[in-house]
Design a protein around this motif. Structure first.
Motif, PDB file in Angstrom:
ATOM      1  N   HIS A  56      -6.039   4.678   1.999  1.00 19.28           N
ATOM      2  CA  HIS A  56      -5.175   4.374   3.144  1.00 19.28           C
ATOM      3  C   HIS A  56      -5.530   3.009   3.729  1.00 19.28           C
ATOM      4  O   HIS A  56      -6.674   2.565   3.650  1.00 19.28           O
ATOM      5  CB  HIS A  56      -5.347   5.443   4.237  1.00 19.28           C
ATOM      6  N   ASP A  57      -4.541   2.392   4.355  1.00 21.60           N
ATOM      7  CA  ASP A  57      -4.801   1.178   5.129  1.00 21.60           C
ATOM      8  C   ASP A  57      -5.693   1.544   6.305  1.00 21.60           C
ATOM      9  O   ASP A  57      -5.635   2.674   6.807  1.00 21.60           O
ATOM     10  CB  ASP A  57      -3.482   0.596   5.673  1.00 21.60           C
TER      11      ASP A  57
ATOM     12  N   HIS B 154       0.476  12.342   1.264  1.00 22.44           N
ATOM     13  CA  HIS B 154      -0.239  11.283   1.976  1.00 22.44           C
ATOM     14  C   HIS B 154      -0.935  11.800   3.231  1.00 22.44           C
ATOM     15  O   HIS B 154      -2.098  11.518   3.467  1.00 22.44           O
ATOM     16  CB  HIS B 154       0.755  10.168   2.340  1.00 22.44           C
ATOM     17  N   ASP B 155      -0.227  12.574   4.018  1.00 21.68           N
ATOM     18  CA  ASP B 155      -0.746  13.005   5.326  1.00 21.68           C
ATOM     19  C   ASP B 155      -1.751  14.152   5.261  1.00 21.68           C
ATOM     20  O   ASP B 155      -2.544  14.322   6.186  1.00 21.68           O
ATOM     21  CB  ASP B 155       0.413  13.448   6.240  1.00 21.68           C
TER      22      ASP B 155
ATOM     23  N   HIS C 158      -5.965   7.611   7.850  1.00 25.61           N
ATOM     24  CA  HIS C 158      -7.296   7.033   7.579  1.00 25.61           C
ATOM     25  C   HIS C 158      -8.258   7.433   8.688  1.00 25.61           C
ATOM     26  O   HIS C 158      -9.397   7.823   8.418  1.00 25.61           O
ATOM     27  CB  HIS C 158      -7.193   5.507   7.459  1.00 25.61           C
ATOM     28  N   GLN C 159      -7.795   7.368   9.923  1.00 21.03           N
ATOM     29  CA  GLN C 159      -8.642   7.748  11.055  1.00 21.03           C
ATOM     30  C   GLN C 159      -8.976   9.235  11.022  1.00 21.03           C
ATOM     31  O   GLN C 159     -10.086   9.638  11.344  1.00 21.03           O
ATOM     32  CB  GLN C 159      -7.952   7.377  12.382  1.00 21.03           C
ATOM     33  N   LYS C 160      -8.014  10.072  10.595  1.00 20.91           N
ATOM     34  CA  LYS C 160      -8.253  11.508  10.461  1.00 20.91           C
ATOM     35  C   LYS C 160      -9.337  11.787   9.409  1.00 20.91           C
ATOM     36  O   LYS C 160     -10.214  12.626   9.605  1.00 20.91           O
ATOM     37  CB  LYS C 160      -6.958  12.221  10.037  1.00 20.91           C
TER      38      LYS C 160
ATOM     39  N   SER D 152       0.834  -1.204   0.000  1.00 21.92           N
ATOM     40  CA  SER D 152       0.000   0.000   0.000  1.00 21.92           C
ATOM     41  C   SER D 152       0.870   1.256   0.000  1.00 21.92           C
ATOM     42  O   SER D 152       2.050   1.220   0.343  1.00 21.92           O
ATOM     43  CB  SER D 152      -0.908   0.009   1.220  1.00 21.92           C
ATOM     44  N   TYR D 153       0.252   2.362  -0.367  1.00 19.35           N
ATOM     45  CA  TYR D 153       0.940   3.657  -0.367  1.00 19.35           C
ATOM     46  C   TYR D 153       1.422   3.987   1.043  1.00 19.35           C
ATOM     47  O   TYR D 153       2.543   4.462   1.238  1.00 19.35           O
ATOM     48  CB  TYR D 153      -0.014   4.732  -0.900  1.00 19.35           C
TER      49      TYR D 153
END
Length: 178
Positions: A162-163, A22-23, A169-171, A2-3
């Protein structure tokens, strides 16, 4: 791989370049039509190239395409096309340049019909990836399966950016549903 995982194994400065995207961008909803067009332009230009190449050229794309201003891009003349095809800071591909201009024109039509490009996307959501691809191919230029999939993942309309155990992912989940 994964990325999310791939970034962890990258050496600097590649890691910083990808981590910033990503972030703070990948998978997050975009509510500005100009930025949505900008992301579509970048995804179209990535075809056949690495995403890293596009990330390195993002500021050049932004400058060359008037900060992704839909109205300005839709009004580009033949001189603007030639200017873009001579600009070493971006991808100088005639089909991709033409797609950016024609897609801006199409977004203006969608804005008139739906109020915004974002509302047009929302009107069609949810769809499966094959359904989105069919719709995009019918609506826009230079939009195949990979381009459409990555564009929609990158703006939160398709899962997989995202994984599930990725902090980002949670954000994204915390920002609300898409």
């Amino acid at each position: 791989m994964s990325y999310c995982t791939a970034i962890q194994t990258m050496p600097e400065p590649r890691k910083s370049l990808h981590k910033k995207y990503h972030d703070h961008h990948y998978g997050f909803p975009i509510h500005d039509d100009n930025e949505l067009l900008g992301r579509l332009i970048m995804e179209i230009n990535q075809a056949g190239l690495s995403w890293e190449t596009i990330l390195k050229k993002e500021e050049s794309f932004r400058k060359a395409y008037d900060d992704f201003n839909i109205q300005k891009i839709a009004a580009y003349t033949e001189q603007d096309r030639e200017r873009l095809l001579q600009d070493a800071g971006i991808i100088r591909n005639k089909l991709k340049v033409n797609a950016a201009i024609e897609n801006a024109k199409k977004i203006i039509e969608l804005q008139k019909e739906h109020g915004s490009f974002e509302k047009w996307l929302e009107h069609h959501h949810p769809k499966t990836k094959p359904e989105w691809v069919k719709l995009f191919k019918k609506t826009f230029k230079f939009t195949g399966g990979e381009i459409v999939g990555e564009f929609l993942m990158s703006i939160g309309y398709l899962p997989g950016a995202h994984d599930e155990d990725c902090v980002v992912h949670q954000k994204i989940i915390a920002t609300g549903p898409k």
